[in-house]
Design a protein around this motif. Structure first.
Motif, PDB file in Angstrom:
ATOM      1  N   LEU A  14       0.841  -0.944   0.023  1.00 46.30           N
ATOM      2  CA  LEU A  14      -0.039   0.210   0.102  1.00 46.30           C
ATOM      3  C   LEU A  14       1.061   1.355   0.152  1.00 46.30           C
ATOM      4  CD1 LEU A  14      -2.739   1.546   0.550  1.00 46.30           C
ATOM      5  CD2 LEU A  14      -2.225   1.539   2.688  1.00 46.30           C
ATOM      6  N   LYS A  15       0.653   2.193  -1.054  1.00 42.07           N
ATOM      7  CA  LYS A  15       1.386   3.311  -0.859  1.00 42.07           C
ATOM      8  C   LYS A  15       0.594   4.494  -0.397  1.00 42.07           C
ATOM      9  CE  LYS A  15       3.070   6.948  -4.050  1.00 42.07           C
ATOM     10  NZ  LYS A  15       3.209   7.449  -5.665  1.00 42.07           N
ATOM     11  N   VAL A  34     -11.014   2.717  -7.444  1.00 39.31           N
ATOM     12  CA  VAL A  34     -11.236   1.703  -8.222  1.00 39.31           C
ATOM     13  C   VAL A  34     -10.690   0.384  -7.423  1.00 39.31           C
ATOM     14  CG1 VAL A  34     -10.259   0.430 -10.520  1.00 39.31           C
ATOM     15  CG2 VAL A  34     -10.722   2.794 -10.517  1.00 39.31           C
ATOM     16  N   ILE A  35     -11.406  -0.357  -7.501  1.00 44.53           N
ATOM     17  CA  ILE A  35     -11.361  -1.760  -6.542  1.00 44.53           C
ATOM     18  C   ILE A  35     -11.387  -2.971  -7.346  1.00 44.53           C
ATOM     19  CG2 ILE A  35     -12.311  -2.990  -4.523  1.00 44.53           C
ATOM     20  CD1 ILE A  35     -13.968  -0.213  -4.042  1.00 44.53           C
ATOM     21  N   PHE A  55      -6.547  -1.863  -4.740  1.00 49.02           N
ATOM     22  CA  PHE A  55      -7.478  -0.508  -4.741  1.00 49.02           C
ATOM     23  C   PHE A  55      -6.642   0.532  -5.116  1.00 49.02           C
ATOM     24  CE2 PHE A  55      -6.425  -0.902  -0.354  1.00 49.02           C
ATOM     25  CZ  PHE A  55      -6.534   0.198   0.014  1.00 49.02           C
ATOM     26  N   VAL A  56      -7.141   1.517  -5.610  1.00 45.77           N
ATOM     27  CA  VAL A  56      -6.421   2.961  -5.780  1.00 45.77           C
ATOM     28  C   VAL A  56      -7.640   3.909  -5.607  1.00 45.77           C
ATOM     29  CG1 VAL A  56      -4.497   2.007  -7.322  1.00 45.77           C
ATOM     30  CG2 VAL A  56      -6.855   2.842  -8.311  1.00 45.77           C
ATOM     31  N   MET A  57      -7.122   5.063  -5.160  1.00 49.21           N
ATOM     32  CA  MET A  57      -7.970   6.230  -4.832  1.00 49.21           C
ATOM     33  C   MET A  57      -7.517   7.361  -5.415  1.00 49.21           C
ATOM     34  SD  MET A  57      -9.100   5.380  -0.787  1.00 49.21           S
ATOM     35  CE  MET A  57     -10.074   6.765  -0.736  1.00 49.21           C
ATOM     36  N   ASN A  58      -8.589   8.252  -5.566  1.00 45.14           N
ATOM     37  CA  ASN A  58      -8.029   9.615  -5.954  1.00 45.14           C
ATOM     38  C   ASN A  58      -8.740  10.604  -4.981  1.00 45.14           C
ATOM     39  OD1 ASN A  58      -7.536  12.213  -7.097  1.00 45.14           O
ATOM     40  ND2 ASN A  58      -9.556  11.989  -7.876  1.00 45.14           N
ATOM     41  N   SER A  80      -7.700   6.240 -15.828  1.00 42.04           N
ATOM     42  CA  SER A  80      -6.260   6.434 -15.379  1.00 42.04           C
ATOM     43  C   SER A  80      -6.051   5.452 -14.096  1.00 42.04           C
ATOM     44  CB  SER A  80      -5.728   7.866 -15.263  1.00 42.04           C
ATOM     45  OG  SER A  80      -6.218   8.453 -14.323  1.00 42.04           O
ATOM     46  N   LEU A  81      -7.091   5.530 -13.172  1.00 47.62           N
ATOM     47  CA  LEU A  81      -6.957   4.832 -11.938  1.00 47.62           C
ATOM     48  C   LEU A  81      -7.211   3.440 -12.293  1.00 47.62           C
ATOM     49  CD1 LEU A  81      -9.317   6.936  -9.642  1.00 47.62           C
ATOM     50  CD2 LEU A  81      -6.857   6.798  -9.515  1.00 47.62           C
TER      51      LEU A  81
END
Length: 539
Positions: free
Chosen positions: A245-246, A390-391, A402-405, A482-483
């Protein structure tokens, strides 16, 4: 009291002088006083440390020349404090580096002796080192925290939230333990022991040994605009075969709801989040999704049938909205509070809902709800009022990535609301599909403030309103895709959140992905539905 920032600081020598070393915390919400002395674009860590020194009137400081920002901090402080010393930190730990660092420590001792007008006692140092003798405890199941320093309260929350042991490998996180053998030259042995601490990311040493098969995952903290950490994270991601996780902070926001949501979701996805196990019972089960723009409640029965749901604007008081949405859902189902077996809360306001039995992040809940609607779903695109996420799901519906904005309204419902207001149209008009356009306009900025200026300019140029709306929908779609690309494309896709009702955005995303999106019958309740399912299943 003497302030320091780096783990390579000879803290034990300061203690041997009878002084109190204090690690400087950079976590200040404002850098107003620091920015009067240092450029506003300087590293947030350096500014935070300077703010700490000013706030607490610290007169003695020891720094290490680990980067240009700290060297600049030294330049600023030279005429501001009574004593300051800069240790030149070697980038290796070979014999030459040990000799160099040993000489640096000798220079510090001589400078501090002259300043304090007192002698240094090696016997005092030896006693202190013996009290910190090496005693490492191994744990079969651990997670590691790497990268830039995290605030102590965030580290503590991670420890309190997970079942695994937490190993803190960040800049100053390792416990100071020593195994000094060469008593004939105590200071040189001490210098070698300092350099043998877990290598700093800026040291030219192989840090791959920090990653092993026993780790359940890695939380990697990066600092905004500091490329050093971004480079190491990219390298870790390319070769680490464990969950990673970043998070990115500027030390003003390390305790923010978005960052804690990411951490909790990561712990949930790796199976080490502390949760009270509950046995599923008969009755009715509730999910409450307290979001930034809307509050949503779903009630299901023991057979997973949706009995009722409600959606209301969150408004200025999240708790009041949660009570109201719950009451609406109860009335719609013909139920009372006493009929409810258990309640799970999710969303940014989840921690503030007193009538919930448990709290779970919206990442896990959206994945749960989407998979329940269609178990072929592998990617969930959730665009809400204030953030996008995006999950990725596995074949069993578990969240695996997952990634988040966040911290920016670019590509969210709020972005579209601001643009609709600027155009003087309703949000319903913004949601229309405009396939045929006179001019294919591109919005060059996704920043809400700058994009609004672009829209005003386009209006002044008398551009067709439908062309501008089409351009805005494309911009939101571009951000979402992009996510998706950050975790890799894998269908089937479902879109959730309020923006899923915007057919223009849906069409634009589908065009970019080259695949159809599954849109639930009510995309705003998927998080609440997932929370209700977790409430029923009791896990």
């Amino acid at each position: 009291m003497i302030g320091y920032i780096c783990k390579y600081t000879p803290v034990e020598i300061i203690e041997a002088f009878g002084e109190k070393p204090v690690r400087l915390d950079p976590g200040y919400k404002s850098h107003q006083r620091a920015e009067a002395l240092i450029h506003s674009n300087m590293c947030s860590f350096a500014k935070g440390v300077l703010e700490n020194i000013i706030e607490n009137n610290i007169e003695e400081v020891v720094l290490t020349a680990c980067c240009d920002s700290i060297k600049r901090l030294y330049d600023v402080l030279k005429d501001k404090v009574k004593f300051i010393h800069l240790l030149d930190l070697p980038r290796k730990k070979d014999p030459l580096a040990i000799d160099l660092f040993y000489n640096e420590i000798i220079e510090f001792i001589e400078a501090y002796q002259a300043f304090k007008n007192k002698s240094f006692d090696e016997e005092s140092l030896l006693k202190i080192l013996e009290s910190k003798s090496f005693n490492k405890e191994e744990s079969a199941e651990s997670i590691a925290i790497l990268g830039a320093r995290l605030k102590d309260d965030v580290i503590e929350k991670i420890r309190n939230s997970c079942t695994a042991n937490v190993i803190n490998f960040t800049c100053t996180g390792e416990e100071r333990v020593f195994n000094i053998e060469a008593k004939d030259n105590l200071l040189k042995s001490y210098a070698e022991s300092l350099l043998n601490l877990t290598p700093c990311m800026r040291m030219a040493e192989d840090r791959s040994k920090l990653i092993n098969k026993e780790l359940k995952g890695i939380i990697y903290n990066t600092i905004k605009f500091c490329d050093f950490y971004s480079y190491e994270y990219a390298e870790l991601k390319s070769r680490a075969d464990i969950p990673l996780l970043k998070i990115e902070t500027d030390y003003n926001d390390s305790n923010s709801g978005q960052i804690l949501t990411r951490i909790d979701a990561f712990l949930e996805s790796t199976g080490i989040k502390k949760m009270e196990k509950q046995k599923a019972k008969k009755g009715y089960f509730v999910g409450v999704d307290s979001g930034s723009t809307s509050t949503n409640v779903v009630i299901i029965d023991e057979n997973k049938n949706i009995i009722s749901y409600s959606i209301i604007p969150t408004g200025p008081k999240a708790l009041e909205s949660a009570f109201e949405a719950f009451e609406i859902a109860l009335n719609s189902a013909g139920l009372q509070k006493k009929d409810i077996t258990s309640i799970v809360a999710t969303g940014y306001g989840r921690v503030s809902i007193p009538f919930a039995d448990r709290i779970v992040t919206e990442i896990t809940c959206h994945g749960k709800g989407a998979f329940f609607i269609d178990n072929a779903i592998r990617t969930v695109i959730d665009i809400g009022g204030q953030d996008s996420k995006v999950i990725r799901l596995d074949d069993n519906g578990n969240v695996i990535d997952f990634v988040m904005n966040d911290k920016c309204s670019a590509g969210t419902g709020r972005f579209l609301e601001v643009m609709a207001r600027t155009l003087g149209v309703s949000i319903e008009e913004m949601a229309k599909v405009h396939k045929e356009v006179k001019e294919n306009i591109t919005i060059t900025s996704m920043c809400t403030v700058f994009a609004e200026s672009e829209i005003i300019s386009l209006i002044a140029q008398n551009k067709d309103q439908r062309d501008i709306i089409h351009a805005l929908n494309k911009a939101v779609a571009s951000k979402a895709v992009s996510l998706v690309d950050r975790i890799g494309r894998e269908g089937k896709y479902m879109m959730t959140g309020g923006v899923a009702k915007n057919q223009g955005v849906v069409y634009a995303i589908e065009s970019r992905l080259g695949e159809k999106l599954i849109i639930p019958f009510e995309p705003q309740i998927i998080g609440a539905l997932g929370a209700a399912l977790i409430s029923l299943e009791g896990k």
